[in-house]
Design an enzyme around this catalytic site. Structure first.
Site, short mmCIF file in Angstrom:
data_model
loop_
_atom_site.label_atom_id
_atom_site.label_comp_id
_atom_site.label_asym_id
_atom_site.label_seq_id
_atom_site.Cartn_x
_atom_site.Cartn_y
_atom_site.Cartn_z
N GLN A 80 0.82 -1.21 0.00
CA GLN A 80 0.00 0.00 0.00
C GLN A 80 0.85 1.26 0.00
OE1 GLN A 80 -2.74 -0.30 3.33
NE2 GLN A 80 -3.43 -2.33 2.69
N HIS A 147 -1.39 0.10 5.65
CA HIS A 147 -2.07 1.02 6.56
C HIS A 147 -1.25 2.26 6.90
CE1 HIS A 147 -5.08 -2.19 8.27
NE2 HIS A 147 -5.00 -2.21 6.94
N GLU A 248 -15.77 2.37 9.06
CA GLU A 248 -16.36 3.38 9.94
C GLU A 248 -16.30 4.78 9.34
OE1 GLU A 248 -14.93 1.31 14.17
OE2 GLU A 248 -14.50 3.43 13.77
N TYR A 258 -11.45 6.41 19.54
CA TYR A 258 -12.41 5.66 18.72
C TYR A 258 -12.26 4.15 18.85
CZ TYR A 258 -13.71 10.22 17.25
OH TYR A 258 -14.16 11.52 17.29
N TYR A 269 -9.25 -10.82 10.72
CA TYR A 269 -9.29 -11.60 9.49
C TYR A 269 -9.22 -13.10 9.73
CZ TYR A 269 -8.84 -7.37 6.67
OH TYR A 269 -9.06 -6.15 6.07
#
Length: 379
Positions: A80, A147, A248, A258, A269
């Site tokens: 990513q 991430h 979310e 949060y 997963y």
């Protein structure tokens, strides 16, 4: 498959695609294509800055003409990671400052997100980013390729907001000495505003040491926040990928937690459960949670008049959902209003100067991601 059957199948597919396009509330025009595009931002003259994950920064006209910008940072491309978001300083017309986020390599195979800024100079044979300076680094650098988060956004007071993913390491999202899994608020030069909520955290927690990362933090307990936008009333909303389920949309409040990875409306997963938000009321609950997931990649709040009925609404770029998710706000509440199937993974939605929507597709299998212009259909 015989030629006759293939022709029949292709005809049915084209008919289905045409029917799906007919149901969309906008016309779609392909402008050009890119190699793994990730983000874009409009320059004052209507051209765009577009990033490609492998490290290229391009100036692109609204007709699709491209030119390479020199001086972009070296990126750690993989998974990513790579070149990420692009944003203009609020005073760009005067200072020409461009901000870029990207994955940065460290020593020993670790890596982390970073934000740099440089001055865009359009002289000579090609444009250049000059005096590039790193103003923020994700701490600590870790192994892995996922991430990063690293969306960047300016507010009306010229504060710089950065979304920082948990790097798939879970617990740093709750660690006040790590910037992973957080939403951060900084000055435009990367320094810390004195009114940030955790500036005095060390005085209240004398055993804390490290690099005073806590001073950067505005909110914590995030997983992979990939979209940030202020609504028309100045409220900050952040959309993030959940684990297996539980994407979310959160209304971001000062010093709020949060909950990730302590709570989530999804599960790991490997199937292990995670307590839902309603089991731990001390953590802020999402305004919307999605299972099955939409895999949000970005979000804007529409401010234009071309799509008049959408003014003040959020538009979310969806990856696995392969479309645009339309969200309406009512104060601190939010509801999904519609989904627009685009037939491809959508990486970025941006509002153009005239209110048209500009959309970047994620890299398609065996082909490049397209830049699309969306305009309303006449009624």
């Amino acid at each position: 498959m015989s030629r006759q059957l293939f022709a029949l199948f292709l005809g049915l597919l084209l008919t289905f695609m045409a029917s799906a396009q007919d149901k969309l509330p906008f016309n779609t025009e392909e402008i050009t294509r890119f190699d793994e595009p990730w983000s874009m931002a409009f320059l004052p003259d209507g051209r765009m800055l577009v990033t490609e994950k492998k490290g290229r920064l391009l100036i692109v006209s609204q007709q699709g003409e491209k030119s390479l910008v020199g001086g972009a940072p070296d990126v750690d491309y993989g998974g990513q990671g790579g070149l990420g978001d692009v944003a203009l300083h609020p005073d760009f017309a005067n200072n020409k400052l461009v901000y870029l986020s990207y994955a940065e390599a460290g020593v020993g195979g670790v890596r982390g997100a970073a934000v740099a800024r440089g001055t865009l100079v359009e002289e000579g044979r090609r444009a250049q980013l000059q005096n590039l300076q790193v103003i923020w680094r994700q701490y600590p650098k870790v192994l892995g390729y996922g991430h990063y988060g690293h969306r960047i956004l300016f507010d009306n007071d010229k504060y710089l907001w950065i979304s920082s993913g948990d790097r798939q390491k879970f617990t740093p999202a709750q660690d006040m000495q790590s910037s992973m899994g957080k939403v951060l608020r900084l000055y435009d030069d990367g320094s810390v505003p004195k009114d940030n909520p955790f500036v005095n955290y060390r005085q209240e927690n004398p055993f804390v040491d490290g690099e005073a990362i806590y001073q950067q933090i505005w909110s914590l307990g995030h997983r992979n926040p990939l979209g940030m936008a202020f609504d028309l009333n100045g409220k900050l909303w952040v959309i993030e990928m959940g684990p297996a389920g539980g994407d979310e949309l959160n209304l971001i409040k000062r010093a709020a937690n949060y909950g990730y990875p302590e709570v989530s409306n999804g599960k790991h997963y490997d199937g292990r459960p995670i307590p839902d938000h309603d089991t731990e009321p001390q953590f802020a609950a999402p305004a919307i949670s999605w299972t099955p997931v939409i895999s949000p990649a970005d979000m804007i709040v529409y401010r234009g008049n071309l799509f008049a009925d959408w003014r003040g609404d959020a538009l979310v770029a969806g990856l696995t959902s392969q479309g645009i998710v339309h969200i309406k706000f009512d104060g601190e509440r939010a509801t999904e209003a519609a989904r627009y199937a685009m037939g491809a993974r959508i990486r970025k939605v941006t509002e153009g100067p005239d209110g048209a929507l500009w959309v970047l597709e994620d890299e398609r299998a065996q082909s490049e991601g397209r830049l699309l212009k969306l305009t309303p259909k006449r009624r």
